[in-house]
Design an enzyme around this catalytic site. Structure first.
Site, PDB file in Angstrom:
ATOM      1  N   GLY A  76     -15.992  14.483   3.952  1.00  0.00           N
ATOM      2  CA  GLY A  76     -15.785  13.333   3.079  1.00  0.00           C
ATOM      3  C   GLY A  76     -15.425  13.756   1.674  1.00  0.00           C
ATOM      4  O   GLY A  76     -15.690  14.896   1.257  1.00  0.00           O
ATOM      5  N   GLY A  91     -15.033  11.968  -2.445  1.00  0.00           N
ATOM      6  CA  GLY A  91     -15.131  10.831  -3.336  1.00  0.00           C
ATOM      7  C   GLY A  91     -14.694  11.202  -4.729  1.00  0.00           C
ATOM      8  O   GLY A  91     -14.139  12.296  -4.965  1.00  0.00           O
ATOM      9  N   VAL A 127     -17.780  16.492   0.272  1.00  0.00           N
ATOM     10  CA  VAL A 127     -18.958  16.709   1.101  1.00  0.00           C
ATOM     11  C   VAL A 127     -18.544  17.501   2.332  1.00  0.00           C
ATOM     12  O   VAL A 127     -17.562  17.172   3.006  1.00  0.00           O
ATOM     13  CB  VAL A 127     -19.597  15.364   1.528  1.00  0.00           C
ATOM     14  N   LYS A 141     -22.766  18.781  -0.935  1.00  0.00           N
ATOM     15  CA  LYS A 141     -21.884  18.057  -1.844  1.00  0.00           C
ATOM     16  C   LYS A 141     -21.540  18.994  -3.003  1.00  0.00           C
ATOM     17  O   LYS A 141     -22.435  19.528  -3.666  1.00  0.00           O
ATOM     18  CB  LYS A 141     -22.566  16.795  -2.361  1.00  0.00           C
ATOM     19  N   ASP A 151     -27.410   1.600  -6.936  1.00  0.00           N
ATOM     20  CA  ASP A 151     -26.109   1.434  -6.271  1.00  0.00           C
ATOM     21  C   ASP A 151     -26.304   1.252  -4.776  1.00  0.00           C
ATOM     22  O   ASP A 151     -25.566   1.805  -3.966  1.00  0.00           O
ATOM     23  CB  ASP A 151     -25.207   2.632  -6.550  1.00  0.00           C
TER      24      ASP A 151
END
Length: 656
Positions: free
Chosen positions: A31, A33, A38, A53, A147
């Site tokens: 992943g 972002g 990640v 991460k 969040d």
């Protein structure tokens, strides 16, 4: 996010295939972002799967971003809870990159599950309860997620639970830095965010968070309310193209009812009430802690032991229903008359033309007025029933068990037709002889039970489709049960209980069906259907009916008039005939008077009662409550031996 890079190949990412900090082998990119990437990794010595991460290198020069990354490390490392993805390591690489080692979570994103459509209430509550439990662990450390959203909730398979929750991404969490070990050179008392700064996703932010005010754990509970609302309805309560638009709706409107936001979606009122409480505009109006949310959901999801009836299915109020018809009122009176103690002449003399086997037992029932009403009622019955019962006296036809069956049939006909019973026989008149024309058009029987696809089609087609399916498969009680569930979902409770009665007439063992038990439990609490439901509860439901009656008495928030009616049954001789030995012993203990009487029952309770007896046994351990000042022991005779403790221990180890 990008897809995973093939295992063992570098692809476009130079870190794949390398080893970080001499112990973490990077296997694949899973992943990406705005803050970093990640990776799936493995600890080369411990052979443990992990997620790592790594902060984007260009962001490592930005103190605020690095501080936020460190904050996630501190939050995740200090929250020890099975529903929170744990952090196990944090550090810097030789090239200046910062990395965070996290628990490897492989499963489904809650976002994907919500996108597929509304989630069933019991499943939504199960997920929300776990989220709240994880938040409670964070809030106990004064950590606020800030969040929380479906993207940050993963559902994994664990311990046989396919919906085991893992809360992720504490990257913008509010963390009390001064009280925790800090992994970098950030001064211990330097605030990471300035007052008035707004972080989070607008659709899930509490009003105070969106306004830049100081927040606490109740802001996370608001976000949980949005998530629960979205799981139940498939939509968020507020939506807008801008954060200002969403905030304006939050401050000026109440959250819309789910039925308004998502027409056609039916959510039990008790479940919707939880979401609405979480979504209160003012923090003081919400649940005040995550633990309180967990407790509320625990009570809603607590099944009545052994029967799978969830507390949240309790009707919040009787739906608006028309008054009972004249036929139903007459039947109720007939039932009352014919179940009252009879005054039978010890030497009855048969009347000319009478049928002693049918007529004599009810010959002394009072009232020509009742006879006239029952005659009028007979005239209104469907022709098939009139023909089948033409030689049966009215007092017998409308008395005792026969009246209960007729009551269910008439209620069902009225519920399905919206008015007077149909002139022609329908499937509601189970057991009525078919006409020759009807027999000619009856579809050929393909088997004893309906196929799943046929049940699905019937659900889409409504009552007429169910009736057609019942005609095709007259020995399949599942059809009547599904029909009852649909009617209950539409708040047609009289129709639902009548359909349940029909299922039981097809197969009496369906008293043990969880859906049947749940429907009887619900409809007994609605005035429009209570009479018929209690008729089933005290008759065709057998021992399961006795169980449900006890649960109506002991379940919180059941209306007093329902509890009173159920208590009457618990103390009636008819209850002893159908209840299990264990429940009979529990009820004896409940209604026994005085210490000696209760002590005499402990042996029977110890031998046969199940966990329900704990509700009666445990309070007996209290050594106060009597006397002028309520400080004296109410049951001193129980302190002279271990009988009470032995009974409690035996019950606790026995499974129902």
């Amino acid at each position: 996010m990008s897809g995973p890079t093939p295992f063992g190949t570098g692809g476009s990412d130079p870190r794949v295939g390398t080893t970080l900090a001499d112990r973490y082998r990077i296997d694949a990119l899973i992943g990406e972002g705005g803050m970093g990437r990640v990776y799936a990794a493995e600890h080369v010595l411990m052979r443990k799967r992990l997620a790592i991460k790594v902060l984007h290198r260009e962001l490592t020069t930005m103190a605020e971003v690095v501080a936020r990354f460190e904050r996630e490390a501190m939050a995740a490392a200090n929250i020890e809870h099975p529903n929170v993805a744990a952090a196990t390591d944090f550090g810097k690489l030789a090239d200046g990159a910062v990395f965070l080692v996290l628990e490897y979570v492989q499963g489904k994103s809650l976002r994907d599950e919500v996108a597929a459509g509304p989630i069933a209430p019991e499943r939504a509550l199960h997920i929300a309860r776990q989220i709240a439990a994880g938040l409670g662990s964070a809030h106990a450390l004064d950590i606020v997620h800030r969040d929380l959203k479906p993207e940050n909730v993963m559902l994994v398979e664990k311990g046989g639970d396919p919906d085991f929750v893992k809360v992720l991404d504490f990257g913008i969490a509010k963390v009390p830095i001064g009280d925790m070990p800090h992994p970098s050179d950030t001064p211990a008392h330097t605030p990471i965010t300035k007052a008035g700064m707004v972080f989070g996703t607008p659709e899930y932010m509490a009003p105070e968070q969106a306004l830049g005010q100081t927040v606490d754990g109740r802001a996370d509970l608001y976000a949980l309310g949005v998530i629960l609302y979205e799981m139940l309805s498939g939509s968020r309560p507020f939506s807008s193209q801008s954060q200002v638009g969403i905030l304006g709706q939050q401050l000026s409107k109440l959250p819309p009812k789910i039925s308004e936001r998502s027409p056609g979606i039916i959510v039990p009122p008790a479940v919707e009430a939880v979401a609405m409480r979480l979504l209160q505009r003012e923090a003081d109006g919400r649940y005040q802690s995550a633990a309180e949310v967990v407790d509320v959901i625990n009570r809603l999801l607590a099944p009545i032991p052994g029967r799978g009836i969830y507390r949240f299915t309790l009707p919040e109020g009787s739906p608006s229903q028309p008054p009972p018809s004249e036929e139903v009122l007459a039947l109720r009176e007939a039932i009352t008359v014919n179940t009252a103690p009879k005054r039978v002449d010890p030497t009855p003399v048969p009347r000319p033309g009478s049928r002693p086997d049918l007529d004599a037992p009810v010959d002394t029932a009072p009232g020509p007025a009742l006879d006239e009403r029952l005659a009028a009622l007979r005239a209104k019955l469907p022709p098939a029933l009139q023909n089948a019962a033409k030689n049966v006296p009215s007092r017998v036809l409308f008395g005792g068990a026969a009246a209960l069956v007729l009551l269910l049939l008439i209620v069902l006909v009225a519920a399905l037709s919206g008015g007077e019973p149909e002139a022609e026989p329908t499937a509601a008149t189970a057991g009525s002889p078919a006409t020759s024309a009807g027999a000619a058009t009856t579809p050929a029987k393909e088997g004893p039970f309906a196929r799943p696809d046929e049940l699905t089609e019937a659900k889409a087609g409504g009552n007429k489709a169910y009736e057609a399916l019942l005609e095709k498969y007259p020995k399949d009680p599942n059809i009547a049960v599904e029909m009852a569930r649909d009617l209950a979902a539409k708040k047609n409770y009289p129709g639902a209980v009548a359909a349940v009665g029909r299922a039981l007439s097809i197969d009496s063992s369906f008293q043990n069906n969880a859906h049947v038990a749940s429907l009887v439990f619900q409809t007994a609490q609605v005035k429009a259907s209570s009479d018929a439901a209690f008729a089933l509860l005290e008759g065709a439901m057998g021992s399961r009916g006795a169980d449900i009656a006890y649960d109506l008495v002991t379940t919180p928030n059941v209306r007093p008039w329902v509890q009173s009616r159920a208590e009457t049954f618990l103390q009636a001789p008819s209850f002893d005939k159908v209840a299990t030995p264990g429940l009979r012993a529990t009820i004896k203990l409940r209604y026994s008077a005085g210490c000696d009487e209760k002590r005499a029952l402990l042996g029977e309770v110890k031998k046969s009662s199940d966990e329900r007896a704990l509700f009666e046994l445990v309070p007996l351990q209290d050594k106060t409550g009597c006397g002028a000042r309520k400080k004296d022991d109410c049951y001193p005779c129980l302190r002279t031996s271990n009988e009470l403790d032995d009974a409690i221990a035996a019950v606790r180890t026995r499974k129902r």
